[in-house]
Scaffold this motif. Sequence first.
Motif, PDB file in Angstrom:
ATOM      1  N   ILE A   1      46.732  46.309  41.092  1.00 36.44           N
ATOM      2  CA  ILE A   1      45.257  45.842  40.720  1.00 36.44           C
ATOM      3  C   ILE A   1      44.902  44.428  40.959  1.00 36.44           C
ATOM      4  O   ILE A   1      43.845  44.170  41.423  1.00 36.44           O
ATOM      5  CB  ILE A   1      45.926  45.818  39.090  1.00 36.44           C
ATOM      6  N   LEU A   2      45.996  43.514  41.297  1.00 41.99           N
ATOM      7  CA  LEU A   2      45.563  42.293  41.638  1.00 41.99           C
ATOM      8  C   LEU A   2      44.914  42.309  43.341  1.00 41.99           C
ATOM      9  O   LEU A   2      44.022  41.789  43.648  1.00 41.99           O
ATOM     10  CB  LEU A   2      47.032  41.375  41.889  1.00 41.99           C
ATOM     11  N   LEU A   3      45.512  43.212  44.101  1.00 45.45           N
ATOM     12  CA  LEU A   3      45.207  43.362  45.412  1.00 45.45           C
ATOM     13  C   LEU A   3      43.832  43.872  45.378  1.00 45.45           C
ATOM     14  O   LEU A   3      42.786  43.570  46.105  1.00 45.45           O
ATOM     15  CB  LEU A   3      45.856  44.552  46.146  1.00 45.45           C
ATOM     16  N   LEU A   4      43.454  44.952  44.445  1.00 41.17           N
ATOM     17  CA  LEU A   4      42.094  45.386  44.144  1.00 41.17           C
ATOM     18  C   LEU A   4      41.038  44.446  43.879  1.00 41.17           C
ATOM     19  O   LEU A   4      39.821  44.321  44.243  1.00 41.17           O
ATOM     20  CB  LEU A   4      41.904  46.765  43.390  1.00 41.17           C
ATOM     21  N   ALA A   5      41.421  43.272  42.960  1.00 42.81           N
ATOM     22  CA  ALA A   5      40.660  42.437  42.310  1.00 42.81           C
ATOM     23  C   ALA A   5      40.385  41.529  43.424  1.00 42.81           C
ATOM     24  O   ALA A   5      39.216  40.466  43.079  1.00 42.81           O
ATOM     25  CB  ALA A   5      41.333  42.124  40.918  1.00 42.81           C
ATOM     26  N   LEU A   6      41.051  41.332  44.427  1.00 44.05           N
ATOM     27  CA  LEU A   6      40.953  40.102  45.344  1.00 44.05           C
ATOM     28  C   LEU A   6      39.727  39.658  45.869  1.00 44.05           C
ATOM     29  O   LEU A   6      39.139  38.565  45.936  1.00 44.05           O
ATOM     30  CB  LEU A   6      41.872  40.084  46.480  1.00 44.05           C
ATOM     31  N   PRO A   7      38.723  40.843  46.378  1.00 46.58           N
ATOM     32  CA  PRO A   7      37.375  40.408  46.783  1.00 46.58           C
ATOM     33  C   PRO A   7      36.544  39.939  45.821  1.00 46.58           C
ATOM     34  O   PRO A   7      35.565  39.258  46.164  1.00 46.58           O
ATOM     35  CB  PRO A   7      36.954  41.992  46.846  1.00 46.58           C
TER      36      PRO A   7
END
Length: 527
Positions: free
Chosen positions: A276-282
């Motif tokens: 989830i963190l990776l997906l939110a990074l942008p």
Amino acid sequence: MRVIKHILHYGFERLESGFDAVFSPAWNPLYQLGALGWFYYWIVVASGIYLYIFFDTGVTQAYESVERLTHAQWYAGGVVRSLHRYASDALVIMVLVHLVREFAMDRLRGPRSFAWLTGVPLLWLLYASGISGYWVVWDKLAQYVAIATTEWLDTLPFFGEPIARNFLDASTLSGRFFTLLVFIHIAVPLIMLFLMWVHIHRHAHPRVNPPRGLAIGTLAMMVVLSLAKPALSQGPADLETVPAVVHLDWFYLPLYPLLDRYPGISLWIGLALATILLLALPWIPPRRRRPVAVVDLPNCNGCGRCAADCPFHAITMSARSDALAFQHEAVVNGDLCVSCGICAGACPTSTPFRRRSELVPGIDLPELTVAELRERTVSAAGRLTDEPRVVVYGCEAGPELAELEGAGVAVVKLACIAQLPPAFVDFVLSRRHAEGVFLTGCRAGDCLYRLGIRWTEQRIAGERDPYLRRRVPRERLVWFWAGLDRQRALGREVDAFRARLAQAAPAHGARPQPRAEPALKEAGSRG
Ligand code: HEM
Ligand code: SF4
Ligand code: SF4
């Protein structure tokens, strides 16, 4: 977040400088990570097909068939098996470095988040492919991985029957279940291939093939490694005993030791949160969307150069919607546009010589229009007092340009260096605004907007429209792709350029005088 990115960005650039010195920019593997990923993927597929030809998918025969391949056929099957292993490991390294680098270079925001968001499931598929690969050999490591994985899966509330029950003893492991494991190992990489294609399909001219020398070099290294340290099995699986010691592959199995220490469900939660963190990074931190490129139909002749140069397929050529006698018109898809301005640099109507009519090109960037670019050029050059005078054009992502400014050096910043229509170089020199033009930006081979440096060099070399006119004295134009960490080198290059200009014959006779722009009559230089 911004500070972390900046430190990582700077760190990468330092490392890249070292790699540039060893490999040359053209072969620098750090600029070719995505392309190397594709290359390793194809090695894995090709070696996998060879292995499958000799592989026996029966649960009792699998181990034997792999052993025969490894030892009786060590010169072919053995090497291919090792290649399959080492290329898979190399793929993990490449993907992880690629991920960190794209993050550090901030290529994950706005429309560019598409590649990032499709990259995250690629990570999961990569690990699923690799882990399932360890099952099919059916040695002691396979036994450990299969049981640990299925027990781990059983901690999820999705499966009615515990899957780990298949491995209770030799009689419970059916041939059909084993064939299913083999099928998973083939199907997941195929899904991965599809997603890899989706991952790059918004990129114009994606780099999917590394330079030949780099490809041959890495393949040769893997073959040598395969001969020196072949991939071997760890004794046949035996479900009646628990393997005492297994040697893990740390590229694919780094989490497995944690399964002995922590409950499986807590590892799933950790992985879900990381995803989830990776997906939110942008979107961390949120960023203002910059205004996208705008087409001005009366000035668009439908030539298609903007569409050909846009690095993100944001422009399509559509049937003409007005009364002008052209077949096509450019249409910008705002959802894909990253506001790099490369299209404005490609448009033949972006000419600073135009004076009869207002300078409105067929396509332009609202944040810095071509007309503004001309204004800034003329006013910055007008302040120069020391000869030889040099106008430096550079991009926002490159080194700090303000430090270069002085009595002999004027600076004009652009979104990307390819936003500069080549006619501007002609304009500065032929209109006597300066004696030299200096172009700079991101480091060679690694333009923030992917194709800016490539198009700029091709336009100057006359290999791509709009090209720089032949009449422009090439000794008065210099470019140096500095990147962030070569600030001082950039200063030295500009000084050296001015020193060369000082020694050269005067560009415009005795005392160069800039032409007063309002008096200009020439129209439509095509650069
Ligand atoms: C099998 C794994 C992968 C392969 C083969 C791969 C390959 C590529 C390639 C060929 C490009 C285009 C390079 C160019 O021409 O400029 C690219 C761009 C990119 N990839 Fe990957 N990639 C993989 C995994 C990932 C992962 C895991 C992430 C991050 C989660 C990721 C994020 C990106 C981003 C952000 C870009 C740049 C987008 C842009 O320039 O706008 N990739 N990748
Ligand atoms: S380059 Fe300019 S003239 Fe050509 S299609 Fe694009 S906007 Fe129109
Ligand atoms: S600004 Fe860049 S991304 Fe947008 S249309 Fe122009 S070339 Fe394409």
